[in-house]
Design a protein around this motif. Structure first.
Motif, PDB file in Angstrom:
ATOM      1  N   UNK A 114       0.769  -1.129   0.002  1.00 49.51           N
ATOM      2  CA  UNK A 114       0.082  -0.010   0.145  1.00 49.51           C
ATOM      3  C   UNK A 114       1.061   1.197  -0.172  1.00 49.51           C
ATOM      4  N   UNK A 115       0.739   2.145  -0.929  1.00 47.46           N
ATOM      5  CA  UNK A 115       1.565   3.388  -1.137  1.00 47.46           C
ATOM      6  C   UNK A 115       0.675   4.519  -0.503  1.00 47.46           C
ATOM      7  N   UNK A 158      -8.158   3.416   3.781  1.00 44.94           N
ATOM      8  CA  UNK A 158      -7.425   2.572   4.858  1.00 44.94           C
ATOM      9  C   UNK A 158      -7.028   1.311   4.306  1.00 44.94           C
ATOM     10  N   UNK A 159      -5.815   0.862   4.471  1.00 41.80           N
ATOM     11  CA  UNK A 159      -5.287  -0.517   3.963  1.00 41.80           C
ATOM     12  C   UNK A 159      -6.371  -1.678   4.806  1.00 41.80           C
ATOM     13  N   UNK A 216       9.391   4.434   7.417  1.00 40.95           N
ATOM     14  CA  UNK A 216       9.744   4.235   8.763  1.00 40.95           C
ATOM     15  C   UNK A 216       9.178   3.096   9.498  1.00 40.95           C
ATOM     16  N   UNK A 217       8.625   2.388   8.732  1.00 40.55           N
ATOM     17  CA  UNK A 217       8.472   1.111   9.475  1.00 40.55           C
ATOM     18  C   UNK A 217       8.506  -0.148   8.471  1.00 40.55           C
ATOM     19  N   UNK A 242       2.884  -1.170   4.408  1.00 39.34           N
ATOM     20  CA  UNK A 242       2.633   0.149   3.781  1.00 39.34           C
ATOM     21  C   UNK A 242       4.096   0.787   3.416  1.00 39.34           C
ATOM     22  N   UNK A 243       4.284   1.510   2.174  1.00 34.33           N
ATOM     23  CA  UNK A 243       5.458   2.259   1.831  1.00 34.33           C
ATOM     24  C   UNK A 243       5.058   3.489   1.301  1.00 34.33           C
ATOM     25  N   UNK A 244       6.164   4.568   1.338  1.00 30.92           N
ATOM     26  CA  UNK A 244       5.587   5.794   0.988  1.00 30.92           C
ATOM     27  C   UNK A 244       5.823   6.123  -0.519  1.00 30.92           C
ATOM     28  N   UNK A 245       6.425   5.234  -1.001  1.00 33.43           N
ATOM     29  CA  UNK A 245       6.561   5.448  -2.484  1.00 33.43           C
ATOM     30  C   UNK A 245       6.668   4.095  -3.173  1.00 33.43           C
ATOM     31  N   UNK A 246       6.252   4.487  -4.518  1.00 33.41           N
ATOM     32  CA  UNK A 246       6.471   3.095  -5.435  1.00 33.41           C
ATOM     33  C   UNK A 246       7.752   2.733  -5.935  1.00 33.41           C
ATOM     34  N   UNK A 247       8.673   2.344  -5.222  1.00 34.09           N
ATOM     35  CA  UNK A 247       9.822   2.235  -5.596  1.00 34.09           C
ATOM     36  C   UNK A 247      10.358   0.639  -5.595  1.00 34.09           C
TER      37      UNK A 247
END
Length: 260
Positions: free
Chosen positions: A90-91, A127-128, A156-157, A162-167
């Motif tokens: 989940x981005x 919400x995931x 951060x976790x 859950x990740x902050x960018x689609x990398x």
């Protein structure tokens, strides 16, 4: 006090300096032109809108081992394969109608379950925890091809999905196979409450293309500096200044050695 002999500018002792100076100028000029061309190409790509083009097979634009070609950003593609539900992530940071939410991303293994997979943005959720189960088995998708993101956001976790960018480097930690260098934003939601849109993409860095222009200017400044150093060296060699201090010292030595 006699003046030192003048050395011609084409004297053999200066050939190495001429060659080095010319090489520095040529290299700086070519590297500057290369960066300028990259800057112009980035501007051209940014100005292109391929989202309304007819979809083409993914393999026609991007291979599993290919670096992402900048000229196909946003081009619609068709892809078929097998879903990899355990690789769902989940981005965060994706807004829809002013509400914060998440992209639901599940890799699609092209041609088979063990083959390289391309991440597919299946849709948007608030919400995931409310996201439907990821699809399984064979699947087909049509959507817009996008390069892997690099916003610089820090996860951060790393223990959750859950990740902050689609990398690619982040998504690949959730699958057991190789990934393509880009991803697909599905035109229609696949097992998600709402569709994802290109408007939800993170804003591109303002200075991404400008950086190439600044590099070009930097290389040309280096070339000018090389010319200045060459000119100073050649001037000092061809027109040496009289050594007044040495002349004064010799006079002093003669005075000391003379009888009183």
């Amino acid at each position: 006090m006699s003046s030192p002999a003048v050395v011609p500018i084409w004297h053999p002792k200066l050939w190495a300096a001429h060659a080095l100076g010319l090489a520095c100028v040529v290299v700086a000029t070519l590297l500057g032109l290369w960066q300028l061309d990259s800057w112009q190409h980035a501007r051209e790509v940014e100005a292109m809108d391929l989202t309304s083009q007819a979809p083409v097979p993914l393999e026609d634009l991007l291979g599993s081992d290919d670096p992402f070609p900048g000229a196909v950003v946003g081009h619609p593609v068709d892809a078929a394969g097998v879903w990899v539900p355990e690789g769902t992530v989940y981005i965060s940071g994706r807004e829809s109608d002013g509400a914060d939410g998440y992209w639901v991303v599940t890799p699609l293994a092209i041609d088979g379950s063990g083959d390289p997979a391309i991440p597919v943005v299946r849709g948007w959720v608030a919400d995931p925890a409310e996201a439907p189960a990821a699809p399984t088995g064979p699947g087909e998708v049509t959507g817009w091809l996008q390069p892997a993101e690099g916003t610089g956001a820090v996860d951060e976790d790393r223990t959750d999905d859950v990740i902050p960018q689609l990398r690619v480097a982040d998504v690949i930690q959730h699958v057991d196979q190789d990934l393509y260098s880009g991803y697909i934003v599905s035109e229609d939601p696949v097992g998600a409450p709402e569709p994802a849109t290109l408007e939800q993409l993170p804003e591109a860095g303002t200075f991404t293309a400008l950086r190439n222009l600044l590099y070009a200017i930097e290389w040309w400044i280096f070339g000018l500096f090389a010319v200045f150093i060459w000119w100073r060296y050649v001037r000092d060699v061809t027109h040496p200044e009289p050594d007044e201090e040495g002349e004064d010292r010799s006079v002093t030595d003669r005075s000391v050695g003379s009888p009183t």
